[in-house]
Design a protein around this motif. Structure first.
Motif, mmCIF file in Angstrom:
data_model
loop_
_atom_site.group_PDB
_atom_site.id
_atom_site.type_symbol
_atom_site.label_atom_id
_atom_site.label_comp_id
_atom_site.label_asym_id
_atom_site.label_seq_id
_atom_site.Cartn_x
_atom_site.Cartn_y
_atom_site.Cartn_z
ATOM 1 N N GLY A 5 7.517 -48.839 -3.669
ATOM 2 C CA GLY A 5 6.329 -48.442 -3.849
ATOM 3 C C GLY A 5 5.820 -47.298 -2.883
ATOM 4 O O GLY A 5 4.914 -47.228 -2.344
ATOM 5 N N VAL A 6 6.736 -46.234 -2.664
ATOM 6 C CA VAL A 6 6.362 -44.771 -2.026
ATOM 7 C C VAL A 6 6.343 -43.770 -3.068
ATOM 8 O O VAL A 6 7.188 -43.388 -3.712
ATOM 9 C CB VAL A 6 7.417 -44.836 -1.081
ATOM 10 N N LEU A 7 5.297 -42.861 -2.819
ATOM 11 C CA LEU A 7 5.402 -41.591 -3.552
ATOM 12 C C LEU A 7 5.732 -40.359 -2.337
ATOM 13 O O LEU A 7 4.957 -40.538 -1.370
ATOM 14 C CB LEU A 7 3.860 -41.341 -4.092
ATOM 15 N N ARG B 122 -6.970 -37.617 9.243
ATOM 16 C CA ARG B 122 -5.978 -38.390 9.003
ATOM 17 C C ARG B 122 -5.719 -38.868 7.484
ATOM 18 O O ARG B 122 -6.610 -38.659 6.922
ATOM 19 C CB ARG B 122 -6.078 -39.936 9.827
ATOM 20 N N ILE B 123 -4.745 -39.141 7.474
ATOM 21 C CA ILE B 123 -4.297 -39.700 5.840
ATOM 22 C C ILE B 123 -4.148 -41.105 5.925
ATOM 23 O O ILE B 123 -2.937 -41.833 6.339
ATOM 24 C CB ILE B 123 -3.106 -39.005 5.248
ATOM 25 N N LEU B 124 -4.946 -41.944 5.425
ATOM 26 C CA LEU B 124 -5.067 -43.601 5.711
ATOM 27 C C LEU B 124 -3.636 -44.053 5.068
ATOM 28 O O LEU B 124 -3.229 -45.066 5.808
ATOM 29 C CB LEU B 124 -6.339 -43.988 4.884
ATOM 30 N N ASN B 125 -3.231 -43.848 4.024
ATOM 31 C CA ASN B 125 -2.028 -44.534 3.427
ATOM 32 C C ASN B 125 -0.766 -43.793 3.416
ATOM 33 O O ASN B 125 0.187 -44.110 2.868
ATOM 34 C CB ASN B 125 -2.325 -44.847 1.858
ATOM 35 N N ARG B 126 -0.687 -42.963 4.600
ATOM 36 C CA ARG B 126 0.579 -42.564 4.851
ATOM 37 C C ARG B 126 1.411 -43.287 5.286
ATOM 38 O O ARG B 126 1.171 -44.124 6.434
ATOM 39 C CB ARG B 126 0.586 -41.207 6.016
ATOM 40 N N LYS B 127 2.717 -43.089 5.114
ATOM 41 C CA LYS B 127 4.235 -43.879 5.610
ATOM 42 C C LYS B 127 4.173 -43.302 7.126
ATOM 43 O O LYS B 127 4.128 -41.934 7.302
ATOM 44 C CB LYS B 127 5.195 -43.835 4.534
ATOM 45 N N ILE B 128 4.815 -44.254 7.918
ATOM 46 C CA ILE B 128 5.137 -43.793 9.128
ATOM 47 C C ILE B 128 5.982 -42.662 9.377
ATOM 48 O O ILE B 128 6.031 -41.750 10.104
ATOM 49 C CB ILE B 128 5.393 -44.934 10.068
ATOM 50 N N ASP B 129 7.250 -42.880 8.241
ATOM 51 C CA ASP B 129 8.177 -41.780 8.628
ATOM 52 C C ASP B 129 7.969 -40.388 7.697
ATOM 53 O O ASP B 129 8.685 -39.596 7.415
ATOM 54 C CB ASP B 129 9.407 -42.264 8.029
ATOM 55 N N SER B 130 6.661 -40.428 7.240
ATOM 56 C CA SER B 130 6.126 -39.048 6.569
ATOM 57 C C SER B 130 6.153 -38.003 7.503
ATOM 58 O O SER B 130 5.873 -38.040 8.867
ATOM 59 C CB SER B 130 4.775 -39.166 6.118
ATOM 60 N N ALA B 131 6.644 -36.623 7.220
ATOM 61 C CA ALA B 131 6.633 -35.560 8.006
ATOM 62 C C ALA B 131 5.382 -34.785 8.171
ATOM 63 O O ALA B 131 5.068 -34.343 9.379
ATOM 64 C CB ALA B 131 7.690 -34.355 7.275
ATOM 65 N N GLU C 198 6.929 -33.082 3.885
ATOM 66 C CA GLU C 198 6.929 -34.033 2.715
ATOM 67 C C GLU C 198 5.992 -35.218 3.036
ATOM 68 O O GLU C 198 6.086 -35.697 4.098
ATOM 69 C CB GLU C 198 8.494 -34.556 2.780
ATOM 70 N N LEU C 199 5.100 -35.390 2.347
ATOM 71 C CA LEU C 199 4.027 -36.221 2.710
ATOM 72 C C LEU C 199 4.444 -37.701 1.664
ATOM 73 O O LEU C 199 4.844 -37.619 0.456
ATOM 74 C CB LEU C 199 2.786 -35.924 1.854
ATOM 75 N N LYS C 200 4.692 -38.573 2.449
ATOM 76 C CA LYS C 200 4.855 -39.905 1.855
ATOM 77 C C LYS C 200 3.655 -40.718 2.004
ATOM 78 O O LYS C 200 3.323 -41.100 3.127
ATOM 79 C CB LYS C 200 6.021 -40.650 2.468
ATOM 80 N N ILE D 272 -5.443 -40.821 0.338
ATOM 81 C CA ILE D 272 -6.717 -41.221 1.099
ATOM 82 C C ILE D 272 -6.917 -40.340 2.047
ATOM 83 O O ILE D 272 -5.978 -40.763 3.199
ATOM 84 C CB ILE D 272 -6.840 -42.657 1.336
ATOM 85 N N MET D 273 -7.583 -39.464 2.140
ATOM 86 C CA MET D 273 -7.755 -38.586 3.450
ATOM 87 C C MET D 273 -9.255 -38.954 4.054
ATOM 88 O O MET D 273 -10.094 -39.061 3.337
ATOM 89 C CB MET D 273 -7.793 -37.022 2.906
ATOM 90 N N ALA D 274 -9.212 -38.924 5.143
ATOM 91 C CA ALA D 274 -10.285 -39.282 6.053
ATOM 92 C C ALA D 274 -10.748 -38.676 7.323
ATOM 93 O O ALA D 274 -9.618 -38.237 8.018
ATOM 94 C CB ALA D 274 -10.621 -40.863 6.059
ATOM 95 N N VAL D 275 -11.941 -38.479 8.080
ATOM 96 C CA VAL D 275 -11.981 -38.341 9.190
ATOM 97 C C VAL D 275 -12.638 -39.579 10.171
ATOM 98 O O VAL D 275 -12.873 -40.631 9.417
ATOM 99 C CB VAL D 275 -13.180 -37.058 9.246
ATOM 100 N N SER D 276 -12.975 -39.200 11.302
ATOM 101 C CA SER D 276 -13.426 -40.425 12.053
ATOM 102 C C SER D 276 -14.555 -41.159 11.556
ATOM 103 O O SER D 276 -15.629 -40.679 11.421
ATOM 104 C CB SER D 276 -13.494 -39.897 13.540
ATOM 105 N N LEU D 277 -14.321 -42.361 11.567
ATOM 106 C CA LEU D 277 -15.702 -43.245 11.151
ATOM 107 C C LEU D 277 -16.751 -43.494 12.363
ATOM 108 O O LEU D 277 -17.654 -43.861 12.166
ATOM 109 C CB LEU D 277 -15.219 -44.479 10.698
#
Length: 428
Positions: free
Chosen positions: A75-77, A118-127, A153-155, A175-180
């Motif tokens: 389940g990774v793009l 930040r990218i909220l659904n980014r995988k930890i190993d994403s570059a 590479e964005l995962k 999903i891109m977001a800034v500080s809430l």
């Protein structure tokens, strides 16, 4: 030699001229940096607005380099992208003419104010954003525009529904977001102009087609949705076509002679080959108990058809051998009851009577009148031969296998020719 005395006033004038000449050779960039980033007038922790209640608009553009992979199992793009983020820092403005036509500076992320992006659904190993923004290099223009580029590479996490495999269509989100906690940071997306290079790379992948991309925008959150459609040709040639060939071969099981001994083994070979193909397909799909994939239903129907063929072979082999054993027992013509006399018995008897002498003709114990009566029974025995329970069972199971296999292929054909991607109206 006479001593030359210099007045204190003249000495001060010479020193002042020398100091002014030294200032004239100061590096303009060094002078500009010391002016802009002086800790008494600038801090990276202070919002870059002269009006402290004003919002900071962060403009985002995305350039698609290429789609790397969509792993259904995990389940990774994975995609290669370049993200351009720009904003205005009202404290970092200068006149290029006063500093040797210097119109930009490059600084590190810990020297200037940066948004809490930040990218909220980014995988930890994403570059992308692996080390945060402090290690990135920023470009500051003379008009106060600050920008930087996120590359690599964005995962991201992408939930995959395998129900329509191998013609499935998926919506993957970034999903891109800034500080809430800071309501004065606003993400800005400029419609279609914010997508760069998309038309060039949308059909470049071997297994996926990038149908379209669109954005759902909120004040502090921006959701970029990428619609991916699987190209089914690879799976049709390597999975569906072999399975269809095996289903056709399983039909040939019914035409193998029962006495040959190869009927059951042939059916078992077909069944085991189906299982190998099924394992190959299962290795591609994620574990999902809620939705069974179309290809899974297809294989389930074909395997059921193969099991029916094996069951038929076992039954026919057992009862066929039993009937052959009973036929091996020779029955004398004179011991047959009259109601079971057949034309074959009469023919054998008459042949014997032609060869034997007249005085031995009595050895045939089947009267000629009784043989004539058997002609009336020949049609009955013919119907009985074709209405044999084993023959009926054989034809019925063949029909069941054919119908199950045909239904599986028709359902798969309808799904393949169906548009599985949602329309633009449904997405919006």
């Amino acid at each position: 030699m006479e001593n030359v005395s210099i007045s204190p006033v003249l000495l001060c004038m010479l020193l002042s001229a020398s100091y002014a000449k030294g200032l004239h050779h100061v590096n303009p960039e060094l002078e500009l940096r010391s002016l802009l980033f002086n800790s008494s007038v600038y801090s990276p922790r202070v919002k870059p607005r002269l009006n402290v209640s004003a919002d900071v608009e962060i403009d985002i553009k995305c350039k698609f380099i290429g789609l790397e992979e969509l792993s259904e199992k995990d389940g990774v793009l994975s995609q290669s992208v370049e993200m351009y983020l720009t904003w205005i820092d009202e404290y970092l403005v200068w006149n290029p003419n006063a500093y040797g036509e210097l119109d930009y500076l490059t600084v590190k992320g810990d020297d200037v104010w940066t948004p809490d992006f930040r990218i909220l659904n980014r995988k930890i190993d994403s570059a992308v954003l692996k080390d945060g923004m402090t290690e990135e290099t920023f470009k500051v223009l003379a008009n106060g525009t600050v920008g930087f580029i996120l590359t690599g590479e964005l995962k991201t996490r992408c939930d995959v529904d395998p129900e329509k495999f191998p013609v499935d269509c998926h919506e993957c989100e970034v999903i891109m977001a800034v500080s809430l906690f800071n309501n004065h940071q606003v993400l800005k997306w400029d419609g279609e102009r914010s997508f760069i290079h998309f038309d060039v790379v949308k059909d470049a992948h071997a297994l996926w087609s990038m149908e379209r991309v669109y954005v759902i925008q909120a004040q502090q959150t921006l959701i970029m949705k990428l619609v991916l459609k699987r190209l089914p040709e690879y799976y049709l040639y390597n999975i569906v076509f072999p399975a269809s060939s095996l289903s056709l071969l399983s039909m040939f099981t019914f035409f193998i002679p029962v006495n040959g001994g190869e009927r059951v083994s042939f059916g078992m070979t077909i069944y085991l080959t189906f299982m190998v193909l099924m394992l190959q397909v299962s290795s591609l799909l994620p574990v999902n108990s809620q939705n069974i994939s179309t290809i899974g239903k297809y294989f389930l129907q074909l395997i059921s058809s193969s099991l029916v063929a094996i069951f038929n072979s076992v039954v026919m082999s057992y009862f066929g051998n039993t009937s052959m054993m009973s036929r091996n027992t020779k029955v004398q013509p004179h011991s047959l009851p009259l109601d079971k006399i057949t034309n074959e018995d009469c023919k054998d008897c008459f042949e014997i009577r032609k060869k034997e002498r007249k005085n031995e003709a009595g050895k045939c114990h089947i009267p000629e009148d009784d043989c004539k009566n058997t002609n009336k029974k020949s049609s009955y025995h013919g119907r009985r031969r074709y209405c044999n329970p084993l023959r009926v069972f054989d034809w019925v199971t063949l029909a069941v296998c054919f119908l199950v296999s045909a239904e599986a292929h028709v359902e798969l054909y309808l799904v393949i020719n169906q548009d599985t991607c949602p329309s633009v109206q449904d997405q919006l």
